[in-house]
Design a protein around this motif. Structure first.
Motif, PDB file in Angstrom:
ATOM      1  N   ASP A 196       0.970  -0.975   0.283  1.00 44.42           N
ATOM      2  CA  ASP A 196       0.099   0.082   0.141  1.00 44.42           C
ATOM      3  C   ASP A 196       0.729   1.238   0.008  1.00 44.42           C
ATOM      4  OD1 ASP A 196      -1.971   1.736   0.899  1.00 44.42           O
ATOM      5  OD2 ASP A 196      -2.248   1.621   2.086  1.00 44.42           O
ATOM      6  N   PRO A 197       1.637   1.608  -1.139  1.00 47.28           N
ATOM      7  CA  PRO A 197       2.534   2.646  -1.028  1.00 47.28           C
ATOM      8  C   PRO A 197       1.810   4.159  -0.720  1.00 47.28           C
ATOM      9  CG  PRO A 197       2.967   1.308  -3.523  1.00 47.28           C
ATOM     10  CD  PRO A 197       1.520   0.949  -2.193  1.00 47.28           C
ATOM     11  N   GLN A 198       2.689   4.994  -0.289  1.00 45.07           N
ATOM     12  CA  GLN A 198       2.400   6.050   0.179  1.00 45.07           C
ATOM     13  C   GLN A 198       3.295   6.980  -0.545  1.00 45.07           C
ATOM     14  OE1 GLN A 198      -0.306   7.123   2.648  1.00 45.07           O
ATOM     15  NE2 GLN A 198      -0.791   4.689   1.999  1.00 45.07           N
ATOM     16  N   GLY A 199       2.839   7.481  -0.892  1.00 49.33           N
ATOM     17  CA  GLY A 199       3.610   9.046  -2.329  1.00 49.33           C
ATOM     18  C   GLY A 199       3.951   8.689  -3.218  1.00 49.33           C
ATOM     19  N   ARG A 200       3.570   7.302  -3.796  1.00 47.18           N
ATOM     20  CA  ARG A 200       3.774   7.054  -5.591  1.00 47.18           C
ATOM     21  C   ARG A 200       2.286   6.067  -5.837  1.00 47.18           C
ATOM     22  NH1 ARG A 200       9.478   5.192  -6.339  1.00 47.18           N
ATOM     23  NH2 ARG A 200       9.191   3.896  -7.580  1.00 47.18           N
ATOM     24  N   GLU A 201       2.325   5.708  -6.754  1.00 46.26           N
ATOM     25  CA  GLU A 201       0.927   5.173  -7.238  1.00 46.26           C
ATOM     26  C   GLU A 201       1.443   3.756  -6.751  1.00 46.26           C
ATOM     27  OE1 GLU A 201      -1.855   6.411  -8.025  1.00 46.26           O
ATOM     28  OE2 GLU A 201      -1.243   8.356  -8.719  1.00 46.26           O
ATOM     29  N   ARG A 202       2.487   3.387  -7.590  1.00 49.57           N
ATOM     30  CA  ARG A 202       2.928   1.863  -7.181  1.00 49.57           C
ATOM     31  C   ARG A 202       4.544   1.417  -7.126  1.00 49.57           C
ATOM     32  NH1 ARG A 202       5.180  -1.103 -11.564  1.00 49.57           N
ATOM     33  NH2 ARG A 202       4.384  -3.395 -10.169  1.00 49.57           N
ATOM     34  N   SER A 203       4.436   0.401  -6.308  1.00 47.16           N
ATOM     35  CA  SER A 203       6.104   0.035  -6.295  1.00 47.16           C
ATOM     36  C   SER A 203       6.620  -0.554  -6.614  1.00 47.16           C
ATOM     37  CB  SER A 203       5.263  -0.790  -4.485  1.00 47.16           C
ATOM     38  OG  SER A 203       7.158  -1.235  -4.202  1.00 47.16           O
ATOM     39  N   PRO A 204       7.782  -0.465  -6.772  1.00 43.26           N
ATOM     40  CA  PRO A 204       8.551  -1.536  -8.153  1.00 43.26           C
ATOM     41  C   PRO A 204       9.004  -2.349  -7.026  1.00 43.26           C
ATOM     42  CG  PRO A 204      10.634   1.257  -6.800  1.00 43.26           C
ATOM     43  CD  PRO A 204       8.830   1.135  -6.187  1.00 43.26           C
ATOM     44  N   ILE A 205       8.941  -2.466  -5.913  1.00 40.86           N
ATOM     45  CA  ILE A 205       9.172  -3.977  -5.435  1.00 40.86           C
ATOM     46  C   ILE A 205       8.106  -4.744  -5.809  1.00 40.86           C
ATOM     47  CG2 ILE A 205      10.029  -5.116  -3.262  1.00 40.86           C
ATOM     48  CD1 ILE A 205      11.095  -2.362  -2.813  1.00 40.86           C
ATOM     49  N   ASP A 206       7.868  -6.060  -6.379  1.00 43.51           N
ATOM     50  CA  ASP A 206       7.246  -6.875  -6.147  1.00 43.51           C
ATOM     51  C   ASP A 206       6.195  -8.024  -4.912  1.00 43.51           C
ATOM     52  OD1 ASP A 206       7.255  -6.997  -9.612  1.00 43.51           O
ATOM     53  OD2 ASP A 206       8.516  -6.912  -8.424  1.00 43.51           O
ATOM     54  N   ASN A 207       7.942  -8.226  -4.536  1.00 48.49           N
ATOM     55  CA  ASN A 207       7.242  -9.528  -2.873  1.00 48.49           C
ATOM     56  C   ASN A 207       7.958  -8.764  -1.886  1.00 48.49           C
ATOM     57  OD1 ASN A 207       5.976 -11.245  -5.067  1.00 48.49           O
ATOM     58  ND2 ASN A 207       7.884 -11.888  -5.636  1.00 48.49           N
ATOM     59  N   ALA A 208       7.185  -9.071  -0.850  1.00 48.84           N
ATOM     60  CA  ALA A 208       7.961  -8.824   0.474  1.00 48.84           C
ATOM     61  C   ALA A 208       8.238  -9.608   1.343  1.00 48.84           C
ATOM     62  CB  ALA A 208       7.522  -7.581   1.467  1.00 48.84           C
ATOM     63  N   VAL A 209       9.459  -9.922   1.997  1.00 51.49           N
ATOM     64  CA  VAL A 209       9.362 -11.567   3.195  1.00 51.49           C
ATOM     65  C   VAL A 209       9.891 -10.508   4.452  1.00 51.49           C
ATOM     66  CG1 VAL A 209       9.178 -13.599   1.063  1.00 51.49           C
ATOM     67  CG2 VAL A 209      11.327 -12.719   2.293  1.00 51.49           C
ATOM     68  N   GLU A 210       9.210 -11.860   5.723  1.00 49.02           N
ATOM     69  CA  GLU A 210       9.970 -11.429   6.298  1.00 49.02           C
ATOM     70  C   GLU A 210      11.826 -11.036   6.657  1.00 49.02           C
ATOM     71  OE1 GLU A 210       8.481 -13.126  10.447  1.00 49.02           O
ATOM     72  OE2 GLU A 210       7.500 -13.548   8.834  1.00 49.02           O
ATOM     73  N   LEU A 211      12.814 -10.339   6.917  1.00 51.00           N
ATOM     74  CA  LEU A 211      13.836 -11.079   6.745  1.00 51.00           C
ATOM     75  C   LEU A 211      13.973 -12.446   7.732  1.00 51.00           C
ATOM     76  CD1 LEU A 211      15.882  -7.988   7.243  1.00 51.00           C
ATOM     77  CD2 LEU A 211      16.350 -10.247   8.261  1.00 51.00           C
ATOM     78  N   ARG A 212      13.477 -12.542   8.735  1.00 54.93           N
ATOM     79  CA  ARG A 212      13.710 -13.406   9.243  1.00 54.93           C
ATOM     80  C   ARG A 212      13.965 -14.792   8.713  1.00 54.93           C
ATOM     81  NH1 ARG A 212      10.854 -13.054  14.930  1.00 54.93           N
ATOM     82  NH2 ARG A 212       8.596 -12.237  13.057  1.00 54.93           N
ATOM     83  N   ARG A 213      12.892 -15.043   8.084  1.00 49.87           N
ATOM     84  CA  ARG A 213      12.476 -15.912   6.991  1.00 49.87           C
ATOM     85  C   ARG A 213      14.103 -16.615   6.303  1.00 49.87           C
ATOM     86  NH1 ARG A 213      11.556 -20.009   5.331  1.00 49.87           N
ATOM     87  NH2 ARG A 213       9.842 -20.871   4.820  1.00 49.87           N
ATOM     88  N   VAL A 214      14.474 -15.636   6.217  1.00 47.77           N
ATOM     89  CA  VAL A 214      15.885 -15.667   4.903  1.00 47.77           C
ATOM     90  C   VAL A 214      16.813 -16.168   5.839  1.00 47.77           C
ATOM     91  CG1 VAL A 214      16.912 -15.218   2.674  1.00 47.77           C
ATOM     92  CG2 VAL A 214      14.218 -14.829   3.068  1.00 47.77           C
ATOM     93  N   ALA A 215      17.124 -14.972   6.470  1.00 46.42           N
ATOM     94  CA  ALA A 215      17.995 -15.734   7.145  1.00 46.42           C
ATOM     95  C   ALA A 215      18.066 -16.946   7.751  1.00 46.42           C
ATOM     96  CB  ALA A 215      17.639 -14.560   8.677  1.00 46.42           C
ATOM     97  N   ARG A 216      17.427 -16.884   8.343  1.00 46.06           N
ATOM     98  CA  ARG A 216      17.418 -18.477   9.577  1.00 46.06           C
ATOM     99  C   ARG A 216      17.665 -19.506   8.943  1.00 46.06           C
ATOM    100  NH1 ARG A 216      12.603 -17.468  13.697  1.00 46.06           N
ATOM    101  NH2 ARG A 216      14.130 -16.504  15.212  1.00 46.06           N
TER     102      ARG A 216
END
Lengths: 438, 143
Positions: A196-216
């Motif tokens: 739900d970007p603020q200040g722009r129409e859409r985010s150039p980033i496609d996905n987001a995951v919890e950093l913990r998930r990948v770090a572990r």
């Protein structure tokens, strides 16, 4: 409105810890179940910290699905680099990550954070005295908090996109690949920034995951880094944005004059500094860096490692704070391209008034004061609301009744019981009057 | 016309730590009535500065807010030492605050000028040895 806090209704016991800790009073317990009022939530993650039953979690994208894609491009939050005890050096971590077949966007990150710092420094130097201090927009939870609680401060939020988004913009500009970019986020707020970007129409980033998930999963693999092949000079300045004060220092590095900057972290400090600013107490300050999480982003609820150790590690990474002529020129070139500015203004998200008509609202306010005055004022939370004040407000808005209050209910029962006693003592005509017979 | 909403706060003297609570409360009340946030901020600043004045100079006092449909009227009243020269007190940078108050970051001599700047109507009455009464009105739909 999209959010990144997920609720597990089975795990929720209906205790009232979260409703009391929420800084925007966005949580209610209704019919034994937790409910988040979407308009009020700022994704700060404070409720996650207060929950001892893991009934609250972070809702990111599905990492298991993302990692199966033919090409996995990772946009690591600076915090990611602080999570590993055995890859102290950033390039060692990068080589381990690439051994999994994932691509890390480090070069773009370095440029984007430099650009962001440069653009902020420019914004500060071009602002008239009375428009200062400017406020950082890096913590998206702080931004949302300002939108709802301090809308008057919105013009002070720097109109520069988050460097995380700028890094993705840079990658998109330079390659024609449309492979999805995945942010490794330390908190729910940055996941929401993408959804739900603020200040722009859409985010150039496609996905987001919890950093913990990948770090572990990387920790568990125990992979050892390949011998150093990348001899590129690194400034590593951007990694310091993971801790409190890193952004301010980076902006100072790109600034011509000595700036007066405040860097605060933690919910209470953030609220206090914004309040002081609104009341006009922070004169002669140029820039305020606010992070909702204590110690900065390393204290986010989506991290795997102790925030204290993480903070220490970031601090021990070699950083070159001396901005070279080259760095400045590179930032200037990007700055001239103008893609860094927000596309639309940050909008206020104020709390709904009691009524659109002020006369009616005043009548309701009087009603609210009356209801409040007969409540116990101990803010116990048993009614499922964070305070007696919040309960009085909800009743006049038409949700709930005074008997939701356990003390009012008890009073009601006592009154009823008294009436039963009185009734039981009233004599049927046919009986002799008690006391006279014996 | 709905009955006016009256808020009243007793402000203790020399208690810097709680200063700001009353103004915050007034601001939140106005927000609940749907008053625009720029007006809310102006009122919050006035109330805050008045509160601080009561704390620093007035030895405590009473802050009142009377809200009707078109305006809010703030009154700050104390029984402190009073102001000898009001005109002088209204100049920016003039302050009689104690060393202690200054150490706490107050007493920059901006309080009264700030209140006046943010008010639509402003008045101050004072008598040395008796106390000070400050009135400030902000209209909701002005401009």
């Amino acid at each position: 409105m999209l959010h990144s806090v997920k609720i597990s209704r089975e795990a929720c016991q209906g205790c009232v810890n979260c409703i009391k800790i929420c800084p925007t009073e966005a949580i209610r317990i209704v019919d034994g179940e937790i409910n988040i009022i979407s308009e009020l939530c700022i994704d700060c993650g404070e409720c996650l910290r207060s929950c001892s039953r893991q009934a609250l979690g972070i809702q990111g994208d599905d990492w298991n699905k993302i990692k199966e894609a033919p090409k996995v491009t990772l946009l690591p939050d600076p915090v990611f680099y602080s999570q590993f005890s055995h890859y102290m050096d950033p390039s060692a971590l990068e080589s381990v990550v690439s051994s999994f077949g994932y691509e890390m966007m480090t070069e773009e990150m370095e440029e984007a954070f430099d650009l962001s710092a440069y653009a902020c420094a420019q914004a500060i130097s071009h602002s008239p005295r009375q428009s200062l201090p400017l406020i950082s927009c890096y913590c998206s939870s702080t931004l949302r908090f300002i939108q709802s609680r301090f809308p008057e401060l919105l013009p002070r939020v720097v109109p520069v996109c988050s460097p995380l988004e700028l890094a993705a913009d840079l990658l998109r500009m330079r390659t024609n690949s449309s492979a999805p970019i995945t942010l490794l986020s330390p908190c729910p707020a940055k996941i929401t920034m993408i959804k739900d970007p603020q200040g722009r129409e859409r985010s150039p980033i496609d996905n987001a995951v919890e950093l913990r998930r990948v770090a572990r999963s990387i920790m568990a693999s125990n992979a050892s880094p390949q011998p150093e092949t990348d001899a590129r000079e690194r400034s590593n300045r951007w990694l310091h944005w993971a801790r409190r004060g890193g952004e301010a220092r980076h902006i100072q590095a790109f600034s011509d004059r000595k700036l007066t900057m405040l860097a605060v972290s933690g919910l209470r400090n953030t609220i206090d500094v914004l309040q002081e600013l609104e009341l006009g107490r922070l004169r002669n300050v140029d820039f305020i860096e606010c992070r909702i999480c204590d110690t900065g982003c390393v204290g986010g609820t989506g991290t795997a490692e102790s925030r204290f150790l993480a903070n220490l590690r970031i601090n021990s990474i070699n950083v070159d704070w001396n901005v070279t002529e080259n760095d400045v020129q590179r930032a200037e070139r990007l700055y001239a391209m103008d893609f860094w500015a927000i596309e639309k203004e940050y909008t206020a998200r104020p709390h709904l008034p009691l009524s659109d008509n002020i006369g009616e609202a005043m009548a309701k306010l009087q009603q609210m004061k009356e209801i409040y005055s007969c409540l116990p004022h101990i803010d116990c939370g048993s009614c499922g609301r964070p305070s007696c004040q919040a309960m009085a407000e909800e009743i006049v808005r038409g949700h709930g009744s005074v008997t939701d209050c356990i003390f009012k209910l008890r009073e009601g029962i006592a009154t009823l019981a008294n009436r039963i006693v009185v009734m039981s003592e009233s004599q049927p005509q046919t009986l002799k009057i008690r006391g006279e017979t014996k | 016309m709905a009955a006016p909403v009256c808020l009243e706060y007793r402000i203790e003297g020399n208690d810097f730590m709680v200063a700001g609570a009353a103004s915050n409360n007034i601001k939140n009340t106005l927000k609940m009535l749907g008053i625009s946030s720029s007006v809310c901020t102006r009122v919050a600043i006035i109330a805050y500065e008045a509160e601080i004045n009561l704390v620093i100079h007035g030895g405590g006092g009473v802050l009142k807010a009377e809200i009707t449909e078109d305006r809010v009227k703030l009154t700050a009243e104390d029984e402190g030492p009073g102001i000898a020269d009001i005109e002088k007190a209204m100049t920016e940078g003039f302050s009689t605050a104690t060393e202690y108050a200054r150490e706490m970051g107050f007493g920059a001599g901006m309080g009264l000028p700030n209140i006046k700047k943010n008010s639509d109507e402003f008045n101050i009455e004072s008598e040395v040895g008796k106390g000070t009464r400050l009135y400030s009105t902000v209209f909701f739909n002005k401009q």
